[in-house]
Each structure stands twice: as C-alpha cells, then as structure tokens.
Design a protein around this motif. Structure first.
Motif, mmCIF file in Angstrom:
data_model
loop_
_atom_site.group_PDB
_atom_site.id
_atom_site.type_symbol
_atom_site.label_atom_id
_atom_site.label_comp_id
_atom_site.label_asym_id
_atom_site.label_seq_id
_atom_site.Cartn_x
_atom_site.Cartn_y
_atom_site.Cartn_z
ATOM 1 N N GLN A 3 0.847 -1.191 0.000
ATOM 2 C CA GLN A 3 0.000 0.000 0.000
ATOM 3 C C GLN A 3 0.883 1.241 0.000
ATOM 4 N N LEU A 5 1.005 5.507 -0.185
ATOM 5 C CA LEU A 5 0.286 6.769 -0.053
ATOM 6 C C LEU A 5 1.113 7.870 -0.697
ATOM 7 N N ILE A 41 -3.124 7.783 7.424
ATOM 8 C CA ILE A 41 -2.222 6.783 7.987
ATOM 9 C C ILE A 41 -2.752 6.252 9.316
ATOM 10 N N VAL A 46 -0.473 1.455 5.615
ATOM 11 C CA VAL A 46 0.367 2.085 4.591
ATOM 12 C C VAL A 46 1.774 1.507 4.712
#
Length: 223
Positions: A3, A5, A41, A46
């Motif tokens: 994942q 961000l 978060i 993440v």
C-alpha cells in the motif's frame, strides 16, 4: 500487495504517479495536504509514503517528523530542491530516502522496490526473532489457499473493519450476493483451525452489519 500513499498538492502529478504505480502492481491512494495524510495513515495500513516537501499549511518536513513520531512507515521524500542542504533536511526530518524532481520513473520505481524489500526483510527478521507471536502461529495453520488469502487480507488491515463486500471482491474475486454464505463458511473454517491449534477464535471479530476485523491481541478488542 503493498500500500503506497502519495502526498502531493499537484493533483495532476498524483494522477500520473497513481497510474504508474497501479501498473506496477501496488495499491495506491493520494492526498493533497499533510493533515489529510496523517489522518489517512492513522486509519489505513500504509507500507510506504511518497511525500512532497512543498505542501500547503504544514510542509512535507513537518509531516515527516509527525509520521516518525507516531508510526514506523518508511518515507520517500520528493523534493524540487537538489542541493545538499535540502537533502540533509529531508533525512533529518525522518525521510528514509529522497529523490529530486524532476525524476525518471524507472529510478523512482527502483527506489520504491528497494525500500519495500527492506521492510519485508525486517518483518521477516522480527517474526523469526519472536517464535511465540500470534502472526507466527497463524502462519503455521493448515489453511487452504483461499483461507490463507482471507486471513492475510484481514491481518494486513489490523484492527480495521473490512466489509464482506470488500473481502468477497478482493479475495474471492466476485461480488457479494445476499444469500451467498461462501465467505462466512471460509471465516468459520479459519476460526475452527485456530481453535484446534490452541488460538482464540476472537482474533477474528465479527462486526455485525459491517464485516470482520483482525486483532493481534484479543484483550485490545473494542466492544
């Protein structure tokens, strides 16, 4: 699936980066300010943050410091300043690596791969060093392929409620139907095997009307 961000106020750049990273097999989410990044978060898993230095309200250096104070998430800083002082500022703020804009996509992808590989190796090292951990015990369960994927998906979203629809679509690869009990049967089988191995079935909590949530520590479950 890792994942990532992206935190950058350049919406067009976020869209381009998202497209590139999706094609490379990552799950990607983008936000455009530091406050939103910290909130995201807090409530979502993440594995890596791509963080721009120049952000509205609080800049990327401030965001990096706050991430380091509260989380162990690796940070790859994106900076338009390529001088030594700017680079040192990024590292001192908590960035694990930095890359100067404009950058070449192959270099960015390579840096991401290297950082995520190190994260994976560190997780493996920690698991090997703690043979009694719940995650180690779960890895030893005799699960079917589908059961293992379901459990892995829940574990990766630790203490986050995952809807049945999401599990059905992401793991079982089909939409959820009102009378389809296939997903519930798989979860029941996982719990049964957990109990047979001496673990509590409460590590997987049913959230009525919403879905399922995994808790590493049963005592930390919210009522």
């Amino acid at each position: 699936m890792s994942q990532i961000l992206i935190v950058d106020d350049d919406v067009q750049l976020c869209e381009l980066l998202t497209e590139v990273l999706l094609e490379d097999g990552y799950e990607v989410h983008s936000v455009h300010c530091g406050e939103t990044a910290l909130d995201y978060i807090q409530s979502h898993p993440v594995d890596l943050v791509l963080l721009d230095v120049m952000l509205p309200n609080i800049n990327g250096l401030q965001v990096a410091r706050r991430i380091c104070q509260r989380f162990a998430t690796p940070i790859l800083m994106l900076t338009a300043l390529a001088d030594e002082t700017a680079m040192l500022d990024c590292l001192q703020a908590g960035a694990d690596q930095y890359i100067a804009k404009p950058y070449h996509v192959p270099e960015l992808l390579t840096r991401i791969q290297v950082m995520l590989r190190r994260v994976g190796l560190e997780k493996q090292r920690q698991n090997l060093g703690n043979e009694s951990s719940i995650l180690t015990q779960l890895s030893r369960l005799s699960l079917t392929g589908t059961e293992a994927e379901l459990l892995e998906y829940l574990v990766s979203r630790h203490e986050i409620v995952v809807s049945k629809g999401e599990l059905q679509k992401q793991v079982l690869k089909k939409d959820l139907c009102p009378f389809d009990r296939n997903l519930d049967m798989h979860i029941s089988n996982i719990r049964r095997k957990m109990v047979q191995s001496g673990l509590s079935k409460l590590h997987i909590k049913t959230v009525r009307g919403k879905g399922y949530s995994f808790f590493e520590h049963v005592g930390s479950m919210a009522v």
